[in-house]
Scaffold this active site. Structure first.
Site, PDB file in Angstrom:
ATOM      1  N   SER A  73      30.963 -41.923 -77.347  1.00  0.00           N
ATOM      2  CA  SER A  73      30.779 -41.889 -78.804  1.00  0.00           C
ATOM      3  C   SER A  73      30.718 -43.311 -79.341  1.00  0.00           C
ATOM      4  O   SER A  73      31.301 -44.234 -78.742  1.00  0.00           O
ATOM      5  CB  SER A  73      31.976 -41.165 -79.442  1.00  0.00           C
ATOM      6  OG  SER A  73      32.005 -41.381 -80.836  1.00  0.00           O
ATOM      7  N   TYR A  83      41.143 -39.496 -80.250  1.00  0.00           N
ATOM      8  CA  TYR A  83      39.719 -39.284 -79.946  1.00  0.00           C
ATOM      9  C   TYR A  83      39.058 -40.611 -79.592  1.00  0.00           C
ATOM     10  O   TYR A  83      38.387 -40.722 -78.559  1.00  0.00           O
ATOM     11  CB  TYR A  83      39.017 -38.636 -81.144  1.00  0.00           C
ATOM     12  CG  TYR A  83      37.550 -38.370 -80.903  1.00  0.00           C
ATOM     13  CD1 TYR A  83      37.144 -37.311 -80.088  1.00  0.00           C
ATOM     14  CD2 TYR A  83      36.561 -39.180 -81.461  1.00  0.00           C
ATOM     15  CE1 TYR A  83      35.794 -37.062 -79.853  1.00  0.00           C
ATOM     16  CE2 TYR A  83      35.215 -38.945 -81.221  1.00  0.00           C
ATOM     17  CZ  TYR A  83      34.835 -37.881 -80.426  1.00  0.00           C
ATOM     18  OH  TYR A  83      33.498 -37.640 -80.178  1.00  0.00           O
TER      19      TYR A  83
HETATM   20  N1  LIG Z   1      29.047 -34.244 -83.096  1.00  0.00           N
HETATM   21  C1  LIG Z   1      29.232 -35.548 -83.169  1.00  0.00           C
HETATM   22  O1  LIG Z   1      29.118 -36.156 -84.253  1.00  0.00           O
HETATM   23  C2  LIG Z   1      29.575 -36.336 -81.947  1.00  0.00           C
HETATM   24  C3  LIG Z   1      29.552 -37.739 -82.044  1.00  0.00           C
HETATM   25  C4  LIG Z   1      29.859 -38.502 -80.922  1.00  0.00           C
HETATM   26  C5  LIG Z   1      30.161 -37.882 -79.726  1.00  0.00           C
HETATM   27  N2  LIG Z   1      30.165 -36.512 -79.669  1.00  0.00           N
HETATM   28  C6  LIG Z   1      30.510 -35.913 -78.385  1.00  0.00           C
HETATM   29  O2  LIG Z   1      29.489 -35.017 -77.988  1.00  0.00           O
HETATM   30  C7  LIG Z   1      30.029 -33.977 -77.170  1.00  0.00           C
HETATM   31  C8  LIG Z   1      29.613 -32.627 -77.725  1.00  0.00           C
HETATM   32  O3  LIG Z   1      30.131 -32.501 -79.035  1.00  0.00           O
HETATM   33  P1  LIG Z   1      29.582 -31.463 -80.106  1.00  0.00           P
HETATM   34  O4  LIG Z   1      29.551 -32.171 -81.394  1.00  0.00           O
HETATM   35  O5  LIG Z   1      28.376 -30.788 -79.584  1.00  0.00           O
HETATM   36  O6  LIG Z   1      30.845 -30.472 -80.159  1.00  0.00           O
HETATM   37  P2  LIG Z   1      30.964 -28.893 -80.277  1.00  0.00           P
HETATM   38  O7  LIG Z   1      29.820 -28.324 -81.008  1.00  0.00           O
HETATM   39  O8  LIG Z   1      32.345 -28.657 -80.783  1.00  0.00           O
HETATM   40  O9  LIG Z   1      30.882 -28.420 -78.747  1.00  0.00           O
HETATM   41  C9  LIG Z   1      31.884 -28.780 -77.829  1.00  0.00           C
HETATM   42  C10 LIG Z   1      31.556 -28.156 -76.489  1.00  0.00           C
HETATM   43  O10 LIG Z   1      32.595 -28.558 -75.565  1.00  0.00           O
HETATM   44  C11 LIG Z   1      33.034 -27.418 -74.874  1.00  0.00           C
HETATM   45  N3  LIG Z   1      34.435 -27.545 -74.473  1.00  0.00           N
HETATM   46  C12 LIG Z   1      35.493 -27.933 -75.222  1.00  0.00           C
HETATM   47  N4  LIG Z   1      36.624 -27.839 -74.511  1.00  0.00           N
HETATM   48  C13 LIG Z   1      36.267 -27.381 -73.276  1.00  0.00           C
HETATM   49  C14 LIG Z   1      36.992 -27.063 -72.102  1.00  0.00           C
HETATM   50  N5  LIG Z   1      38.328 -27.197 -72.019  1.00  0.00           N
HETATM   51  N6  LIG Z   1      36.287 -26.596 -71.037  1.00  0.00           N
HETATM   52  C15 LIG Z   1      34.958 -26.448 -71.097  1.00  0.00           C
HETATM   53  N7  LIG Z   1      34.226 -26.766 -72.160  1.00  0.00           N
HETATM   54  C16 LIG Z   1      34.866 -27.198 -73.255  1.00  0.00           C
HETATM   55  C17 LIG Z   1      32.853 -26.261 -75.860  1.00  0.00           C
HETATM   56  O11 LIG Z   1      32.704 -25.053 -75.118  1.00  0.00           O
HETATM   57  P3  LIG Z   1      33.771 -23.834 -75.070  1.00  0.00           P
HETATM   58  O12 LIG Z   1      34.627 -23.949 -76.285  1.00  0.00           O
HETATM   59  O13 LIG Z   1      32.909 -22.624 -75.027  1.00  0.00           O
HETATM   60  O14 LIG Z   1      34.497 -24.063 -73.783  1.00  0.00           O
HETATM   61  C18 LIG Z   1      31.555 -26.644 -76.530  1.00  0.00           C
HETATM   62  O15 LIG Z   1      30.465 -26.160 -75.784  1.00  0.00           O
HETATM   63  C19 LIG Z   1      31.551 -34.199 -77.188  1.00  0.00           C
HETATM   64  O16 LIG Z   1      31.931 -34.897 -76.029  1.00  0.00           O
HETATM   65  C20 LIG Z   1      31.755 -35.059 -78.417  1.00  0.00           C
HETATM   66  O17 LIG Z   1      32.938 -35.824 -78.341  1.00  0.00           O
HETATM   67  C21 LIG Z   1      29.885 -35.731 -80.746  1.00  0.00           C
END
Ligand SMILES: NC(=O)c1ccc[n+]([C@@H]2O[C@H](COP(=O)([O-])OP(=O)(O)OC[C@H]3O[C@@H](n4cnc5c(N)ncnc54)[C@H](OP(=O)(O)O)[C@@H]3O)[C@@H](O)[C@H]2O)c1
Length: 256
Positions: A140, A153
């Site tokens: 991130s 985080y």
């Molecule tokens: N959105 C942003 O602004 C942003 C910015 C920078 C970085 N990121 C990073 O991008 C990645 C994806 O984020 P997102 O925004 O798409 O989040 P999201 O919509 O909340 O999706 C998170 C995903 O992680 C999975 N997950 C969480 N805990 C898990 C576990 N214990 N085992 C297996 N899977 C797990 C969830 O699946 P289940 O709950 O079905 O297991 C879900 O598919 C993350 O690493 C996040 O930190 C996001």
């Protein structure tokens, strides 16, 4: 990186960035192994996009080492090998110091950091032996500073960025490529719960396109959007006193 007929392992495919990547990678002709805990979502995603290419889904909690081991074994049994691992599963909490809470820290580090390390541990021996493979870790742009209420985080993403950087250098001589993805704010379930105005919030469709474009070019670091990338670099360079003054300001409430 070439996706056509490559076997791509993708964690966190049930929501947000991972969900969109799964859709877009299927159009690229990748053979997909989709991973998350909520398999009902993965099942309907596979039904939706399964016509485009070979796709299977796996229930796995990435914080449980044995589950990761068993999932990798199943994927290799189903697909024969793994070419590309996109380690995207993640969680984020915003909590005040008045609710300082080690269990949130544990979940954050177990998911965001160990949830990548367990996969890398399983994949590295074959990648090194075969002298090929890609490890893509989602970090991130929040990896550089201690933002208030997001310390766990930000620290977990700092750990991911550093671990991947170190791996990239070590694995180069084995022709194994390591790519770090550093998004700014992207509209997903993770950011939907934020009650503050997020600068340069990007739609997930655009975010996924940028990631795939960067992966195809074998970029070492894929960071976006450019405005937040520059902002993050500036924040790293300014004096601590100035950062603290800026970061202690109340965030603007979100208008949605
Ligand atoms: N959105 C942003 O602004 C942003 C910015 C920078 C970085 N990121 C990073 O991008 C990645 C994806 O984020 P997102 O925004 O798409 O989040 P999201 O919509 O909340 O999706 C998170 C995903 O992680 C999975 N997950 C969480 N805990 C898990 C576990 N214990 N085992 C297996 N899977 C797990 C969830 O699946 P289940 O709950 O079905 O297991 C879900 O598919 C993350 O690493 C996040 O930190 C996001």
């Amino acid at each position: 990186m070439n996706f056509k007929n490559s076997v791509v392992l993708l964690t966190g495919a049930s929501s947000g960035i991972g969900y969109q990547l799964a859709k877009d990678l299927s159009l690229e002709g990748a053979r997909l192994a989709l991973i998350s805990r909520r398999t009902e979502i993965l099942e309907s995603l596979v039904n939706q996009i399964g016509g485009q290419s070979e796709i299977k889904y796996y229930k796995c909690d990435v914080t449980v080492k044995d589950e990761v081991h068993n999932t990798i074994e199943l994927i290799i049994k189903d697909f024969g090998n793994i070419d590309i691992a996109i380690l995207n599963s993640g969680v984020s909490y915003r909590s005040s110091v008045l609710n300082y809470n080690s269990s949130e820290a544990e979940t954050t580090f177990n998911t965001n950091v160990f949830g990548q390390i367990y996969f890398i541990e399983e994949l590295i021996p074959d990648f090194i032996k075969n002298k090929k493979g890609y490890i893509v870790g989602i970090s991130s742009l929040a990896d550089g500073k201690g933002f208030p209420k997001s310390g766990f985080y930000a620290a977990s993403k700092a750990a991911v960025t550093i671990i991947l950087e170190s791996l990239r250098i070590e694995l180069k001589k084995y022709n194994v490529k390591v790519i770090t993805v550093k998004p700014g704010f992207v509209r997903t379930a993770m950011t939907d719960k934020n009650e503050f105005e997020m600068p340069f919030l990007m739609d997930v469709e655009k975010g996924s396109k940028i990631i795939i474009k960067g992966l195809k070019k074998d970029k070492r670091i894929i960071e976006f959007p450019w405005q937040t990338t520059i902002g993050a670099k500036i924040l790293r360079m300014i004096p601590t006193k100035l950062f603290e003054a800026l970061a202690s300001k109340e965030l603007k409430p979100r208008t949605k």
